[in-house]
Design an enzyme around this catalytic site. Structure first.
Site, PDB file in Angstrom:
ATOM      1  N   CYS A 207      -6.773  55.330 -36.625  1.00 32.59           N
ATOM      2  CA  CYS A 207      -6.872  54.154 -35.755  1.00 32.59           C
ATOM      3  C   CYS A 207      -6.356  54.456 -34.354  1.00 32.59           C
ATOM      4  O   CYS A 207      -5.146  54.440 -34.105  1.00 32.59           O
ATOM      5  CB  CYS A 207      -6.086  53.005 -36.374  1.00 32.59           C
ATOM      6  SG  CYS A 207      -6.047  51.551 -35.322  1.00 32.59           S
TER       7      CYS A 207
ATOM      8  N   CYS B  15      -4.388  51.656 -32.701  1.00 35.25           N
ATOM      9  CA  CYS B  15      -3.007  51.491 -33.162  1.00 35.25           C
ATOM     10  C   CYS B  15      -2.108  52.585 -32.600  1.00 35.25           C
ATOM     11  O   CYS B  15      -0.961  52.325 -32.244  1.00 35.25           O
ATOM     12  CB  CYS B  15      -2.920  51.575 -34.680  1.00 35.25           C
ATOM     13  SG  CYS B  15      -4.220  50.724 -35.544  1.00 35.25           S
ATOM     14  N   ASP B  16      -2.612  53.822 -32.540  1.00 35.68           N
ATOM     15  CA  ASP B  16      -1.722  54.964 -32.316  1.00 35.68           C
ATOM     16  C   ASP B  16      -1.958  55.715 -31.007  1.00 35.68           C
ATOM     17  O   ASP B  16      -1.167  56.593 -30.655  1.00 35.68           O
ATOM     18  CB  ASP B  16      -1.874  55.962 -33.483  1.00 35.68           C
ATOM     19  CG  ASP B  16      -1.537  55.309 -34.819  1.00 35.68           C
ATOM     20  OD1 ASP B  16      -0.659  54.427 -34.825  1.00 35.68           O
ATOM     21  OD2 ASP B  16      -2.145  55.671 -35.838  1.00 35.68           O
TER      22      ASP B  16
END
Ligand code: NAP
Length: 329
Positions: free
Chosen positions: A144, A147-148
């Site tokens: 992701c 997200c990261d």
């Protein structure tokens, strides 16, 4: 959350992506008071709202001229369903029994019953299946970018895959990383033309063609990968601190094994619109779609499932206790 759980509901919806929430909007407006199991955050990437919660800009959902953030779109759909009376349980169902009516689902020991069910459990990211890959998730390996990506400022990283997800992630990651390799197992991309053009124009993206990662290195953190050229067999090392795996998805159907008919890739098999092989159980969204897998098609099939379920419920005697016989496929 609903305060009246012991009754038999007209309809339970499993999943809260675009398919589940669209089904919730339609069934709520039909006064069927849907109970939506929206899932819960888990270490394997599940979360309420589905895959759009892991996306940044959604540019192709009709009606948003300048695009919309995935989580914002999902929040709006959820609020719209709630406005018409949909009720939500923020948890994951861990057992179902579709062999008799009312159908039953369980969260732990809590049992819920419904006359009809719409399954909209979506799909989740596939992994390469290499040693160290799962162990280093959160330590350099990710599925992701949204997200990261933030953690990879100024670094050299790689994305695996040649589809829209891979290129979308690669482009997004160039906001942070200095360099993003896109590793693809062929020499032509599966992604849409617009994403290809955008990626070819991006100076920070470099393609590594005809190649697959065969080893993932690192003790506490990812330190690099070994690549293999699938045409020549040649192996090479790539020093990277981030590896984003974007090679497609697997439908979330484990819960239904032995109860619902599936194809060879475990997607639910629908017929006559969104009907499944068990009467009164319907499917919508990526869990039954190995072809289109778009937010708008998921939403469209959520609408179809709601209409199919509503019509099917109308055709049934209200206090039916009939035992259903799954159709053989
Ligand atoms: P996808 O289209 O199935 O692409 C998966 C990619 O991973 C393919 O290029 C495939 O290679 C590669 N791959 C699969 N297994 C592999 C393995 N074991 N090792 C190495 N490479 C592997 O999946 P997706 O990109 O997640 O997209 C899914 C759907 O969502 C598509 O319909 C896509 O259009 C849509 N989507 C749309 C948007 C958007 O419109 N904004 C964004 C993301 C996704 P091959 O090409 O050789 O098969």
């Amino acid at each position: 959350m609903t305060d009246n759980l012991s009754e038999t509901r007209d309809i339970i919806i499993v999943g809260s992506g675009p398919a589940g929430l669209t089904a919730a909007i339609y069934t709520a407006r039909a006064n069927l008071r849907p109970l939506v199991f929206e899932g819960a955050l888990s270490s394997t990437g599940d979360q309420p709202g589905g895959q759009l919660m892991l996306t940044t800009e959604v540019e192709n959902y009709p009606g948003f001229v300048d695009g919309i953030q995935g989580p914002e779109l999902m929040a709006a759909m959820r609020a719209q369903a709630a406005r018409f009376g949909a009720e939500f349980i923020t948890d994951k169902i861990d057992r179902v029994d579709f062999s008799a009516r009312p159908t039953k689902v369980w969260v732990g020991d809590a049992e819920y019953q419904a006359r009809a069910v719409i399954v909209a459990t979506g799909a989740k990211a596939k992994m390469l299946g290499l040693d160290n890959e799962r162990r280093l998730i959160g330590h350099g390996v990710s599925t992701c970018a949204t997200c990261d990506g933030f953690f990879f400022g100024g670094q050299t990283i790689a994305v695996v895959g040649g589809g829209d997800s891979a290129l979308e992630e690669a482009n997004f990651l160039t906001k942070f990383a200095d360099k993003v390799y896109v590793i693809h197992r062929r020499d032509t991309l599966r992604a849409s033309k617009i994403m290809q053009e955008r990626s070819f124009k991006n100076d920070k993206i470099e393609f590594v063609w005809d190649s697959v990662p065969v080893e993932v290195h690192g003790d506490d953190r990812l330190s690099g990968i070994t690549l293999k050229n699938v045409k020549t067999g040649e192996r090479s090392e790539l020093d990277i601190t981030g590896l984003f795996v974007a090679i497609g998805h697997h439908p979330n159907t484990n819960l239904f094994v032995g109860q619902l008919a599936m194809d060879d890739a475990s997607y639910l098999l629908t017929h006559r619109g969104t009907h499944l092989n068990v009467e009164g159980v319907f499917a919508a969204g990526d869990v039954q779609d190995r072809t289109y897998r778009q937010a708008v098609t998921a939403a469209g099939s959520g609408c179809m499932a709601a209409i199919d379920a509503e019509r099917w419920l109308e055709s049934q005697p209200h206090d039916s206790k009939i035992v259903t016989t799954p159709t053989e496929w």
